[in-house]
Structures are given as structure tokens and as C-alpha cells.
Design a protein around this motif. Structure first.
Motif, PDB file in Angstrom:
ATOM      1  N   GLU A 155      -4.099   7.071   8.423  1.00  0.00           N
ATOM      2  CA  GLU A 155      -4.052   7.837   7.535  1.00  0.00           C
ATOM      3  C   GLU A 155      -5.417   8.356   7.062  1.00  0.00           C
ATOM      4  O   GLU A 155      -6.406   7.655   7.372  1.00  0.00           O
ATOM      5  CB  GLU A 155      -3.498   7.214   6.412  1.00  0.00           C
ATOM      6  CG  GLU A 155      -3.159   7.602   5.205  1.00  0.00           C
ATOM      7  CD  GLU A 155      -2.160   6.469   4.309  1.00  0.00           C
ATOM      8  OE1 GLU A 155      -1.224   6.060   4.860  1.00  0.00           O
ATOM      9  OE2 GLU A 155      -2.901   6.050   3.392  1.00  0.00           O
TER      10      GLU A 155
ATOM     11  N   GLY B  95      -9.767   3.969   7.341  1.00  0.00           N
ATOM     12  CA  GLY B  95     -10.365   2.574   7.658  1.00  0.00           C
ATOM     13  C   GLY B  95     -12.112   2.992   7.899  1.00  0.00           C
ATOM     14  O   GLY B  95     -12.775   2.066   7.535  1.00  0.00           O
TER      15      GLY B  95
ATOM     16  N   TRP C  23      -1.580   3.295   6.096  1.00  0.00           N
ATOM     17  CA  TRP C  23      -1.467   3.368   7.532  1.00  0.00           C
ATOM     18  C   TRP C  23      -2.868   3.680   8.078  1.00  0.00           C
ATOM     19  O   TRP C  23      -3.580   4.460   7.677  1.00  0.00           O
ATOM     20  CB  TRP C  23      -0.325   4.477   7.734  1.00  0.00           C
ATOM     21  CG  TRP C  23      -0.191   4.778   9.116  1.00  0.00           C
ATOM     22  CD1 TRP C  23       0.466   3.932  10.031  1.00  0.00           C
ATOM     23  CD2 TRP C  23      -0.436   5.818   9.853  1.00  0.00           C
ATOM     24  NE1 TRP C  23       0.614   4.470  11.397  1.00  0.00           N
ATOM     25  CE2 TRP C  23      -0.021   5.815  11.257  1.00  0.00           C
ATOM     26  CE3 TRP C  23      -0.789   7.351   9.334  1.00  0.00           C
ATOM     27  CZ2 TRP C  23      -0.167   6.838  12.284  1.00  0.00           C
ATOM     28  CZ3 TRP C  23      -0.974   8.310  10.412  1.00  0.00           C
ATOM     29  CH2 TRP C  23      -0.680   8.007  11.909  1.00  0.00           C
ATOM     30  N   GLU C  24      -2.793   2.993   9.532  1.00  0.00           N
ATOM     31  CA  GLU C  24      -3.972   3.100  10.213  1.00  0.00           C
ATOM     32  C   GLU C  24      -4.578   4.400  10.354  1.00  0.00           C
ATOM     33  O   GLU C  24      -5.802   5.003  10.871  1.00  0.00           O
ATOM     34  CB  GLU C  24      -4.081   2.315  11.446  1.00  0.00           C
ATOM     35  CG  GLU C  24      -4.067   0.668  11.313  1.00  0.00           C
ATOM     36  CD  GLU C  24      -2.804   0.225  10.447  1.00  0.00           C
ATOM     37  OE1 GLU C  24      -1.765   0.911  10.564  1.00  0.00           O
ATOM     38  OE2 GLU C  24      -2.847  -0.972   9.858  1.00  0.00           O
TER      39      GLU C  24
ATOM     40  N   MET D  96      -2.927  -1.613   6.392  1.00  0.00           N
ATOM     41  CA  MET D  96      -3.887  -2.418   6.193  1.00  0.00           C
ATOM     42  C   MET D  96      -4.610  -1.875   4.607  1.00  0.00           C
ATOM     43  O   MET D  96      -3.971  -1.073   4.012  1.00  0.00           O
ATOM     44  CB  MET D  96      -4.932  -1.790   7.268  1.00  0.00           C
ATOM     45  CG  MET D  96      -5.385  -0.518   7.265  1.00  0.00           C
ATOM     46  SD  MET D  96      -6.844  -0.022   8.270  1.00  0.00           S
ATOM     47  CE  MET D  96      -7.095   1.715   7.959  1.00  0.00           C
ATOM     48  N   ARG D  97      -5.750  -2.787   4.263  1.00  0.00           N
ATOM     49  CA  ARG D  97      -6.200  -2.539   3.011  1.00  0.00           C
ATOM     50  C   ARG D  97      -7.670  -1.909   3.251  1.00  0.00           C
ATOM     51  O   ARG D  97      -8.320  -2.225   4.286  1.00  0.00           O
ATOM     52  CB  ARG D  97      -6.369  -3.809   2.400  1.00  0.00           C
ATOM     53  CG  ARG D  97      -7.053  -4.063   0.869  1.00  0.00           C
ATOM     54  CD  ARG D  97      -7.158  -5.334   0.547  1.00  0.00           C
ATOM     55  NE  ARG D  97      -5.711  -5.707  -0.115  1.00  0.00           N
ATOM     56  CZ  ARG D  97      -5.442  -6.736  -0.895  1.00  0.00           C
ATOM     57  NH1 ARG D  97      -6.362  -7.599  -0.876  1.00  0.00           N
ATOM     58  NH2 ARG D  97      -4.311  -6.928  -1.137  1.00  0.00           N
TER      59      ARG D  97
END
Ligand SMILES: Cc1cc2nc3c(=O)[nH]c(=O)nc-3n(C[C@H](O)[C@H](O)[C@H](O)COP(=O)(O)OP(=O)(O)OC[C@H]3O[C@@H](n4cnc5c(N)ncnc54)[C@H](O)[C@@H]3O)c2cc1C
Ligand code: FES
Ligand code: FES
Lengths: 191, 297
Positions: free
Chosen positions: A21, A65, A18-19, A1-2
Motif C-alpha cells: 500500500e 512501510g 497491506w504491504e 502490518m501496522r
């Protein structure tokens, strides 16, 4: 993801995150800002301390995120952050990634850190001899700077409390206490 | 792994209903440790950080409705008068950095027997407000919330919305045994609240049984002893024998284990010591407050 967020006053974008992270990993490995240290990855040591929307947190325990759209200040941006604060201007020029990556302490000849690229608390750490191996230093600087912002005249108990989440294996803490007292004294003298 | 980012409480409930295996993440101070060490690889992380309602609290007539994500720092700074036991317990959690992120919702979610909020909630009296998209809201008395070691009464489609905690009507204390002041998971812990309005004493024990527990037999003994001796009215010092009996019954309420942090017998002993001390501290402050009001009258 960004992940899009503000780091040291500049908008940044991290890709291929990575989600699961951590914010710490994104700062170090994706943005190339190794100032925030990774020692324990479990919130015990405080060497990864950054400010998230102004609040000191362990960046190893913030999911990347969760930083989306938020404002992060790392040790690399601390000098600029402190400068903007003392000027009282709302708008921060910020610290670019290149400046941050090439960051170096200037000669330690100024009390205020002006002209050396250091914040007052950084200069005080050098002057008081509070840095040995230096691994704990970034986290301590961010935590100490935030305390001095909230509480310009801290008691020793206040300092110990504010730094209780930061471990140092070298100094025995006394020089760190000295450094924070010094920064507080210089701040109140207005030098 | 998918990162779900609901912008509202309704969206969060919908996401949890659609993905019952999703792991909610609030402050992340438990969840991220597990992910960093590969102890957990959830399919979905459900970030509650954007659900503003969870960060709010309301002080009502008799209770405080504390949003699930209100960080410990905010409890210490804003709710010391209303929730003194929980504010004290919050202050013992970890470090400033952790207290800036972690909160009671996450403590309840993890439901560790060592969680510091639990003894304070048990002693004060509290209900956990949980909600699901399908069945709406229900309130679980905190005594019934802890169902086993790190297990709680939540269904897979439910989220914790808030905790309703009785406002203090008397002195409260929280005591915790550990090797140092900061960054310590409790070897064992004890919360005590005097409730002069109902003339009752409530307790909460942490880290000395598979779940956080109340020392009900000790409470019943003390409630009867205080009533019988007219202590609530005459404000006399609690007799040493009554305090000792209370402490022994608190020790007896424990069902501890030996582990790296301490042995079972040490835990039982320490809980008794903390029970006696917190009783003395709170009772002294109750007597002091009584004298002050009588002096004024
Ligand atoms: C270094 C360190 C020291 C610590 N010391 C202490 C200590 O002294 N005392 C103590 O009690 N704890 C301690 N902890 C544990 C932790 O900080 C607390 O349990 C904290 O309350 C967790 O809150 P959180 O918001 O960070 O939870 P998170 O990590 O975000 O979540 C914890 C659990 O609750 C669930 N959850 C969170 N919010 C909700 C919700 N609204 N609805 C349903 N489920 C939810 C999550 O899915 C997860 O299972 C420590 C942790 C660390 C890393
Ligand atoms: S690396 Fe984050 S607290 Fe140690
Ligand atoms: S200077 Fe080495 S850990 Fe602090």
C-alpha cells in the motif's frame, strides 16, 4: 502490518495496512485524511504531495512501510506547521485527526491567515484566485510552502521549478504564480 | 506480500540472500508505480530506506563513491563540480518530488534505456559496486552493466552498494529531447565528457538502443582527429567536418525503435544534433579554460 508514524505533529498508528500500500492510501483511507489527492498514482501530477521528514514527495510512490517512524506533514497540518515555523518554536502542537478531518477554511478576511486557520500560502491562494476545482491545490500548497521556507525571495523561474511536479488542469498556472508571489511578498514584509 | 525492513547493509544482504525474489525498494519511484498499477506483485518488498550507508557519498582523489540511494536532489546540490554530467542529467529527471526520492541505484536497478543517469555515467566513466552475502563485493564497469532492455548484470542475491564515478577532469554536458522541461522521459538523450588528462572524449546515448550505449566508433574517430590536429594543445576550434563526422557516427551507434515518444529515424537524427551541440559546448568551455590558464601564466 501496522505502521507507526507522525502525522501533522501527532503520533498515529495505522492498522491492517497491506504491504504494497502507498502512504497516500494510508493517509486517505486508513487515517481519514482526504486532503492529499489521488489523481494519477504514478508520480506525474503531484496532487498527493506531502512532506516526509520535511522533504516534499509524492505520497503515492512511498510504500506505507517506508513511512514507519517518519514525520509526515499533509495539507491538513500545513497551517499549524507554518504557524510553528513563524513562531520559531521547535515543539509543534500538531493537528489531531479530528481537527484535520473537520478542517474548513475560515473567512478569508485576514492577510496572514491568522485566526482563519490558514497558512499564509493558503490565504494567498484564495486571495489571488488560484483555486478553481481545487483538486491540485493541496499538493501545490505543500510544494509552494516548502519552497518559501527554503527560498523566501524566489524568482519566477524558482517558483516554476519548485512547482514543476504539480499539474493543474484548470487555472493555466498564472494565478498560481500570482499566489506564490503574493505569499512571498507578504512573508518578506513580515505581515 | 512481506515487507522486509533491514536496519543495516549486512541485514539487507542477508535478507536478499534468503529471499532472492525480494524486490528492493529505495526511492520507490519505479517500484511503486508498478505495484499501484498491479504490474508487479512481489512476494517480498525489501526496503532499503533504513540503510544509512546508501545515502552517503565520498569524494576521493580520482573518483566519487556515490551511495546507491543518494537522491538526485543531493547530487545536483552537492556534486556539481565533481560530477557535472550526472548533476545535469539529474536535474532533467521528472520533478522535485521525484528527485527527492529517486537515485542512481534505482535507475541502475531498473536499467531502462531511457534512464537519465546512464548516458552521464557512460561518458564520465564509472563502476558499479555490487555485493552479495555469499561472494562479497565485485565491481562492474558501467559499460558491462546493461545487458538488455531493462536488464542488468545483477545476480539475484546481489544489491547495488554504490557507484564509483570518475571525477570530471574536463567539461561535461548532458542533453535530452522531450516535449517539455519537467516530467519528461527522454525521447533520446546524449552525454558527453572531455577527458583532457587522457586526451579522450567519451559519450553515452540514452533511449536510442535496447540499452544505454557508448558511441565507440565516434569516440575513436574524434580522439584520433583531435590528436592528429594537435587540438588538445593548440585549442583550435574543431573543424565543422570533424564535428559532422562525429555526429554522424553517433547517429550510427543508435539502434532505435519507433514508439509513442518518437520514431527511430527522428531519434537517430536528434542524437546527431545533440552530439554536435554537446561537443561544441564542451570544447568551447575547454578552450575558454585553456585561455584563462594561459592568460594567468
Ligand atoms: C513521474 C515519473 C517521472 C520519471 N521521470 C524520469 C526521468 O525523467 N528520467 C529517469 O531516468 N527516470 C525517471 N523516472 C523513473 C525513476 O524515477 C528513476 O528510475 C529513479 O532513478 C528510480 O530510483 P528509485 O530509488 O526511486 O528506485 P526504486 O523504484 O526504489 O527501484 C527501482 C529498481 O531498482 C531496484 N533497486 C533499487 N535500489 C537498489 C539497490 N541498491 N540494489 C539493487 N536493486 C535496487 C529496485 O528493486 C527496482 O527494480 C520517473 C518516474 C516517475 C514516477
Ligand atoms: S497521485 Fe501521486 S503524483 Fe499523482
Ligand atoms: S484548480 Fe482544478 S486542477 Fe488546479
Amino acid at each position: 502490518m501496522r505502521v507507526n508514524f507522525t502525522v501533522n505533529g501527532r503520533p498515529q498508528e495505522a492498522d491492517d495496512v497491506w504491504e504494497g500500500e502507498s502512504l497516500l492510501y494510508v493517509l486517505r483511507e486508513r487515517l481519514g485524511l482526504p486532503g492529499s489527492k489521488n489523481a494519477c498514482e504514478q508520480g506525474e501530477c503531484g496532487s498527493c504531495t506531502v512532506r516526509l521528514d520535511g522533504v516534499p514527495v509524492c505520497s503515492c510512490l512511498v510504500a506505507a512501510g517506508q513511512a514507519e517512524g517518519r514525520d509526515v506533514v499533509t495539507v491538513e497540518g500545513l497551517a499549524d506547521y507554518a504557524r510553528q515555523r513563524s513562531c520559531g518554536t521547535g515543539a509543534r502542537g500538531g493537528t489531531s485527526l479530528d481537527e484535520a478531518r473537520g478542517w474548513q477554511a475560515g473567512r478569508a478576511d485576514s492577510q496572514t491567515g491568522e485566526g482563519t486557520g490558514l497558512s499564509p500560502v493558503q490565504q494567498a491562494f484564495i486571495d489571488a484566485g488560484a483555486v478553481q476545482c481545487g483538486f491540485c491545490t493541496p499538493g501545490l500548497l505543500v510544494a509552494a510552502d516548502e519552497m518559501l521556507e527554503r527560498n523566501p525571495n524566489p524568482s519566477d523561474a524558482d517558483i516554476r521549478e519548485a512547482l514543476s511536479g504539480n499539474l493543474c488542469r484548470c487555472t493555466g498556472y498564472e494565478k498560481i504564480m500570482d499566489a506564490v508571489r503574493l505569499a512571498a511578498a507578504r512573508q518578506s514584509e513580515g505581515v | 506480500m512481506d515487507f522486509l525492513r533491514p536496519a543495516s547493509w549486512e541485514e539487507a544482504l542477508a535478507a536478499k540472500a534468503e529471499h532472492p525474489t525480494a524486490v528492493p525498494i529505495a526511492g520507490g519511484t519505479d517500484v511503486m508505480v508498478e505495484i499501484n498499477f498491479d504490474h508487479r506483485r512481489p512476494e517480498y518488498l525489501l526496503d532499503l530506506g533504513r540503510v544509512g550507508d546508501l545515502y552517503e557519498w565520498e569524494v576521493g582523489e580520482d573518483t566519487v563513491r556515490l551511495g546507491a540511494s543518494v537522491p538526485y536532489t543531493a547530487i545536483m546540490e552537492n556534486l556539481r563540480a565533481e560530477l557535472p554530467g550526472l548533476a545535469l542529467a539529474s536535474h532533467t529527471v521528472a520533478s522535485p518530488q521525484i528527485r527527492n526520492r529517486g537515485g542512481v541505484g534505482g535507475n541502475l536497478g531498473t536499467a531502462s534505456p531511457a534512464g537519465d543517469a546512464h548516458p552521464a555515467l557512460l561518458a564520465a566513466g564509472a563502476e558499479v559496486e555490487v555485493e552479495s552475502a555469499a561472494r562479497g563485493t565485485r565491481r562492474i564497469p558501467v559499460d558491462a552493466f546493461y545487458t538488455g532492455v531493462k536488464r542488468n548484470a545483477l545476480q539475484s542475491d546481489e544489491l547495488i552498494r554504490a557507484v564509483h564515478i570518475d571525477k570530471a577532469d574536463g567539461p561535461q554536458q548532458y542533453s535530452k529531447v522531450g516535449t517539455r522541461n519537467a516530467m519528461v522521459i527522454a525521447v533520446c538523450a546524449f552525454g558527453l565528457a572531455l577527458h583532457p588528462r587522457t586526451r579522450t572524449v567519451r559519450t553515452g546515448i540514452g533511449s536510442a538502443a535496447p540499452t544505454p550505449v557508448r558511441a565507440t566508433a565516434a569516440e575513436e574517430f574524434l580522439n584520433a582527429a583531435l590528436e592528429e590536429g594537435g587540438f588538445w594543445d593548440n585549442g583550435k576550434i574543431i573543424t565543422p567536418s570533424a564535428a559532422k563526422r562525429f555526429a554522424d557516427l553517433c547517429s550510427a551507434a543508435c539502434n532505435p525503435i519507433d514508439d509513442v515518444r518518437g520514431t527511430a529515424s527522428y531519434r537517430r537524427h536528434a542524437v546527431g544534433v545533440m552530439a554536435r551541440r554537446t561537443l561544441t559546448w564542451t570544447w568551447e568551455s575547454y578552450r575558454g579554460a585553456r585561455r584563462a590558464t594561459e592568460g594567468a601564466a
